[in-house]
Write a protein that holds these residues in place. Structure first.
Motif, short mmCIF file in Angstrom:
data_model
loop_
_atom_site.label_atom_id
_atom_site.label_comp_id
_atom_site.label_asym_id
_atom_site.label_seq_id
_atom_site.Cartn_x
_atom_site.Cartn_y
_atom_site.Cartn_z
N SER A 58 -6.55 -9.49 13.39
CA SER A 58 -6.95 -8.25 12.74
C SER A 58 -5.71 -7.55 12.18
O SER A 58 -4.68 -7.46 12.84
N GLY A 59 -5.81 -7.12 10.95
CA GLY A 59 -4.69 -6.42 10.32
C GLY A 59 -3.68 -7.34 9.69
O GLY A 59 -2.66 -6.90 9.18
N GLY A 80 -4.09 -9.06 6.97
CA GLY A 80 -4.12 -9.00 5.50
C GLY A 80 -5.18 -9.86 4.85
O GLY A 80 -5.14 -10.08 3.64
N LYS A 81 -6.17 -10.31 5.61
CA LYS A 81 -7.21 -11.19 5.06
C LYS A 81 -8.04 -10.48 4.00
O LYS A 81 -8.23 -10.97 2.88
N THR A 82 -8.55 -9.29 4.39
CA THR A 82 -9.38 -8.55 3.45
C THR A 82 -8.58 -8.16 2.21
O THR A 82 -9.07 -8.26 1.08
N THR A 83 -7.33 -7.79 2.44
CA THR A 83 -6.47 -7.43 1.31
C THR A 83 -6.37 -8.60 0.34
O THR A 83 -6.53 -8.42 -0.88
N TYR A 121 0.85 -1.20 0.00
CA TYR A 121 0.00 0.00 0.00
C TYR A 121 0.88 1.24 0.00
O TYR A 121 1.97 1.24 0.55
N1 LIG Z 1 -5.98 1.09 1.55
C1 LIG Z 1 -4.99 0.85 2.43
N2 LIG Z 1 -3.94 1.67 2.49
C2 LIG Z 1 -2.93 1.44 3.35
N3 LIG Z 1 -2.89 0.41 4.18
C3 LIG Z 1 -3.92 -0.47 4.18
C4 LIG Z 1 -5.03 -0.28 3.31
N4 LIG Z 1 -5.90 -1.29 3.51
C5 LIG Z 1 -5.36 -2.06 4.48
N5 LIG Z 1 -4.17 -1.58 4.87
C6 LIG Z 1 -3.29 -2.18 5.87
O1 LIG Z 1 -3.01 -3.50 5.47
C7 LIG Z 1 -3.04 -4.37 6.57
C8 LIG Z 1 -3.99 -5.51 6.28
O2 LIG Z 1 -5.32 -5.01 6.25
P1 LIG Z 1 -6.57 -5.96 6.04
O3 LIG Z 1 -7.75 -5.09 5.90
O4 LIG Z 1 -6.29 -6.89 4.97
O5 LIG Z 1 -6.64 -6.73 7.45
P2 LIG Z 1 -7.65 -7.86 7.90
O6 LIG Z 1 -6.86 -9.08 8.07
O7 LIG Z 1 -8.80 -7.92 6.99
O8 LIG Z 1 -8.12 -7.32 9.33
P3 LIG Z 1 -9.56 -7.41 10.04
O9 LIG Z 1 -9.69 -8.75 10.60
O10 LIG Z 1 -9.47 -6.37 11.08
O11 LIG Z 1 -10.58 -7.09 8.98
C9 LIG Z 1 -3.43 -3.54 7.77
O12 LIG Z 1 -2.25 -3.28 8.52
C10 LIG Z 1 -3.98 -2.29 7.21
O13 LIG Z 1 -3.64 -1.19 8.03
#
Ligand SMILES: Nc1ncnc2c1ncn2[C@@H]1O[C@H](COP(=O)(O)OP(=O)(O)OP(=O)(O)O)[C@@H](O)[C@H]1O
Ligand SMILES: [Mg+2]
Lengths: 603, 253
Positions: free
Chosen positions: B47-48, B50-53, B17
């Motif tokens: 949380s955080g 990277g799952k959603t990513t 990112y």
């Molecule tokens: N658009 C973005 N720009 C910069 N950093 C991002 C962006 N989206 C996510 N991140 C960062 O990437 C990392 C992974 O985020 P992600 O949303 O994939 O987490 P997650 O595993 O889905 O968490 P959760 O369980 O809280 O949903 C996090 O540290 C977040 O801060």
């Protein structure tokens, strides 16, 4: 603490606030300009030669007040829609209703006062420059128009601040009566009005009846006098609203059941329209009225502008007569687009003016004939010398070629020999009929000035159609100016009304289009969908507005008597206006696309 | 696993990112895995992590910085513009945590949307909608608007919309996140049914061990990398649940 939070909320949406402030400021500025024109007694006295003109100014002022009331109501609801989520949040966090209520009240009032103050200053500046510019462009001279006029400032301030106090109270009541939950989820609540066939039918019929009464009132302005306008305004507003309410929903529901609704984004479009139909009916009613008034005013204004030269043409058989032309005049005459020109030698003796028969035979005098109805015939004609000697010499335009201090000389035509012997002051006169008065206004104006310096006609008299045009322009110029002015004012208000509507819907739409993007809707399809939705919002009031104008022009029949007519040549005005409207649509669309369309991640 | 039966194939996936001149954050580092046709795979992580990513990369809502993502034979990293939209509309069914239903449309219209986008004839569309509504027991909710539905009902409508066009893979990002335990369980049972009866591959992102226990295989993500993998094999759900809890205990240390 709460005050700080509120301020932070405003900061976050400063773009929306800027639009709101700009819209209100514009509205106040326009109102000031108009109040200045309408209440400035010296100005009205100097220009309102026609008795109906002051009536028209009064009518304009009433209209503008009404529109302003509606407009502020509209802007206020936009403000409320912007803020209610925040207010809900404050209440959820434990702020008392009383405290939040104070906040709402103050916020509305402060915003309103600022807008009014800036608006008046802007109005002052606009009066100074814009009005001057408009007058210049139209070639009008309105005397005693000063930009700074205290009663107008007071009128604007009182009206606007008064309205904002009302709006603040309204917001206070609205907000303290709504539940916190509703405030928080205000933009997600489904608004699904029920269709009740009988009620829709009654609404539709009532709507048409009201519209009919309104249109009739406009046509019968001679009978109804002053009551016609408020009557028409109320009935047309009500009628339009009811008609929209009765039909739009039914049409949308009907379309939703068809197979067409199940293709691509059509269903979504109908859902969107159905979802917001209640907000839309109100907005569409206002916009259609504004559209009608803007178009109507501009049509009337341009009607005068176009038709005055036409009417002037009927006043004289030649455009201008120049006596003993000087080299400077000669130069100006060369600039004219001449249709017919003749030069005669006069010998003035006592109360008689003598002409040379040879000259008249070679360059016959053009004359105007009248139909039985009193209407002038379309084309001029000429007589043989013999016939002319008998009757033509009494022609008013011919007589006007030799004017003394007290009136016209009596014309007599002599044979060439007799004429040569005749004693008296010798003067040559050249008459010119131009092809198009409008086209040659500039040189004609200068020629007329030079001519009047040496051969001024007796007070109250004019020679040739150009001088007639000048006098009429003074008469009707005020009306023409008002038409354009009001037209532009209403158009500006219409623009910001639609803008509010669109901006207040944008946050919700942003979310919806983001969802569509995720589901896999092509960017083009979304663009088209938005174009259609906004297009419909522009189209409905446009159509209604045009219909209103076509009926509404009846009102000006008494003011634009034959050969003028409020309907003459409206096509081009309509086209220009609709062109402007389309441009405005495209700008709005581009703006909306920018706000609402999800950013594609591939970049 | 042969490639013929692979629905998702991810190679050396990376996501950073932030632009080159800004502060950058590497959310995903060298991810490799694949999902076989008809498989029910879970992705877990804190949380955080990277799952959603990761899911956004797979569903083309976002583009990877590096690496390949192949879904049902399409290399999604090579797609542009309309191709991406069409890919999402045809190959992927998506269930979101916050439902993502259009509140201006009825449940029926919401479910029909993917078919409408394809230009399906309205008769076939009606039939498909009623079929999936039957499967998800929401037939009596079709005429309602989202505002008139409970959270669990909304999510079932969203699930119906996700599968009505028979996508090659169903993805869910914490679909049970906003639901109470009963509704969550119902939804997970439904996903299992869909997975088994229609042989549709399911990719489920969750941080909840109970939800994860419905999967056949679980990938654990930590700091943008796949740390470990757990297979259910022939265990029943309760035993698998225990295994996940144990794994999480060691995984998070
Ligand atoms: N658009 C973005 N720009 C910069 N950093 C991002 C962006 N989206 C996510 N991140 C960062 O990437 C990392 C992974 O985020 P992600 O949303 O994939 O987490 P997650 O595993 O889905 O968490 P959760 O369980 O809280 O949903 C996090 O540290 C977040 O801060
Ligand atoms: Mg997440």
């Amino acid at each position: 603490m709460l005050g700080k939070l509120a301020l932070a909320g405003i900061k976050n949406r400063r773009r929306d606030y800027l639009v709101l402030l700009a819209g209100l400021t514009m509205s106040a500025a326009i109102f000031y300009m108009f109040a200045n024109l309408a209440t400035n007694r010296a100005f009205i006295k100097a220009n309102a030669v026609v008795s109906q003109a002051s009536f028209i100014f009064g009518f304009g002022a009433v209209l503008l007040i009404l529109i302003t009331v509606v407009y502020i109501m509209y802007a206020n609801s936009f403000l409320l829609s912007m803020r209610q989520h925040d207010y809900g949040l404050f209440m959820m966090l434990g702020a008392t209703r009383k405290r939040v209520g104070e906040l709402v009240f103050l916020e509305t009032l402060i915003l309103g006062t600022i807008a009014t103050a800036i608006g008046i200053v802007l109005g002052l500046l606009m009066s100074k420059f814009l009005v001057g510019f408009l007058l210049n462009m139209l070639g009008l001279h309105l005397a005693h128009l000063s930009a700074f006029y205290v009663p107008a400032i007071i009128a604007t301030a009182v009206l606007y601040v008064g309205l904002f106090i009302l709006a603040s109270l309204f917001n206070l009541v609205r907000l303290t009566r709504t539940t916190v939950l509703k405030l928080l989820h205000s933009d997600e609540l489904a608004n699904q009005p029920k269709v009740k066939p009988f009620r829709q039918l009654v609404q539709g019929t009532l709507g048409i009846i009201f519209l009919a009464i309104g249109y009739w009132a406009l046509a019968a302005i001679k009978v109804l006098q002053m009551t016609a306008i408020p009557l028409a305004l109320v009935t047309i507003t009500l009628g339009t609203y009811l008609l929209f309410r009765a039909t739009i929903l039914v049409v949308i529901r009907g379309l939703r059941r068809t197979a067409w609704a199940k293709k691509h984004l059509n269903g979504f479009l109908l859902g969107q329209l159905n979802f917001r139909v209640h907000n839309y009916t109100r907005m569409l009613t206002i916009v259609s009225l504004l559209f009608a008034m803007a178009l109507g005013a501009i049509t009337v204004g341009s009607g005068y502008h176009r038709q005055l030269p036409m009417m002037a043409k009927m006043i004289g058989t030649y455009s201008i007569a120049v006596h003993d032309k000087t080299p400077a005049e000669q130069k100006l005459m060369a600039q004219l687009h001449v249709s017919y020109s003749a030069t005669y030698t006069q010998k003035r003796q006592g109360k008689t003016v003598y002409y040379n028969a040879d000259e008249i035979a070679k360059q016959p005098v053009e004359q105007q004939r009248y139909k039985k109805s009193g209407q002038p015939e379309a084309h001029l004609y000429t007589q043989s010398l013999k016939a002319f000697k008998k009757s033509g010499t009494q022609d008013m335009d011919f007589m006007a070629l030799a004017l003394g201090k007290t009136g016209a000389y009596t014309p007599k035509i002599l044979s060439a020999e007799q004429f040569a012997k005749q004693t008296g002051q010798t003067v040559t006169v050249t008459t010119i009929r131009v092809k198009d008065l409008q086209q040659d206004l500039q040189p004609l104006k200068q020629l007329s000035k030079l001519e009047n310096k040496r051969f001024a006609p007796p007070a109250g008299m004019t020679v040739g159609s150009y001088q007639g045009y000048e006098v009429m322009n003074g008469f009707f110029g005020g009306l023409e100016f008002m038409g354009y002015f009001l037209g532009i004012a209403f158009l500006a208000m219409l623009a910001s009304c639609l803008m509010f509507k669109i901006l207040s819907g944008a946050p919700g739409d942003q979310r919806r289009y983001r969802m569509l993007y995720k589901v896999g809707v092509r960017q083009n399809l979304m663009r088209w969908g938005i174009a259609k939705e906004i297009g419909i919002l522009f189209l409905i009031p446009g159509i209604m507005g045009v219909i209103d104008v076509l009926f509404g022009l009846q009102m000006f029949k008494p003011l634009m008597s034959a050969p003028m007519s409020p309907y003459l040549g409206i096509g081009s005005t309509f086209l220009i206006f609709i062109g402007l409207y389309v441009i405005y649509y495209l700008i709005t669309l581009a703006l909306y696309w920018r706000i609402v369309l999800p950013k594609t991640t591939t970049a | 696993m042969t490639t013929a039966t692979t629905v998702v194939d991810v190679h050396g996936l990376e996501k950073t990112y932030g632009k080159a001149n800004e502060r950058q954050y590497k959310a995903l580092k060298d991810i490799n895995f694949s999902v076989a046709e008809g498989e029910f795979v879970g992705i877990m992580g804190a949380s955080g992590s990277g799952k959603t990513t990761l899911l956004n990369m797979l569903s083309t809502l976002d583009t990877p910085t590096k690496g390949d993502v192949i879904v049902n034979g399409h290399d999604v990293t090579q797609m542009r513009g309309n191709q991406l939209a069409d890919f999402r509309a045809q190959e992927v069914g998506f269930i979101f945590q916050d439902f993502n239903l259009l509140e201006s449309l009825t449940a029926e219209e919401n479910i029909g949307l993917p078919l409408a986008l394809k230009g399906t004839a309205s008769k076939i569309m009606d039939q498909a909608i009623h079929e999936v509504a039957e499967t998800l027991s929401i037939a009596d909710l079709l005429q309602k608007y989202p505002a008139e539905l409970s959270g669990g009902q909304k999510q079932r409508v969203a699930a119906a919309r996700a599968i009505v066009h028979h996508p090659s893979i169903l993805m869910g990002d914490e679909p049970t996140g906003a639901l109470d335990s009963t509704s969550a369980r119902e939804l997970l049972d439904l996903l299992t049914t869909i997975n088994q009866k229609q042989a549709m591959s399911v990719l489920l992102v969750t941080h909840d061990p109970f939800s994860a226990s419905f999967c056949q295989r679980i990938l654990f993500i930590k700091d943008g990398q796949i740390g470990s993998e757990l297979k259910r094999g022939n265990q029943d759900r309760a035993a698998f649940y225990q295994q996940i809890l144990t794994e999480l205990g060691t995984f998070n240390e």
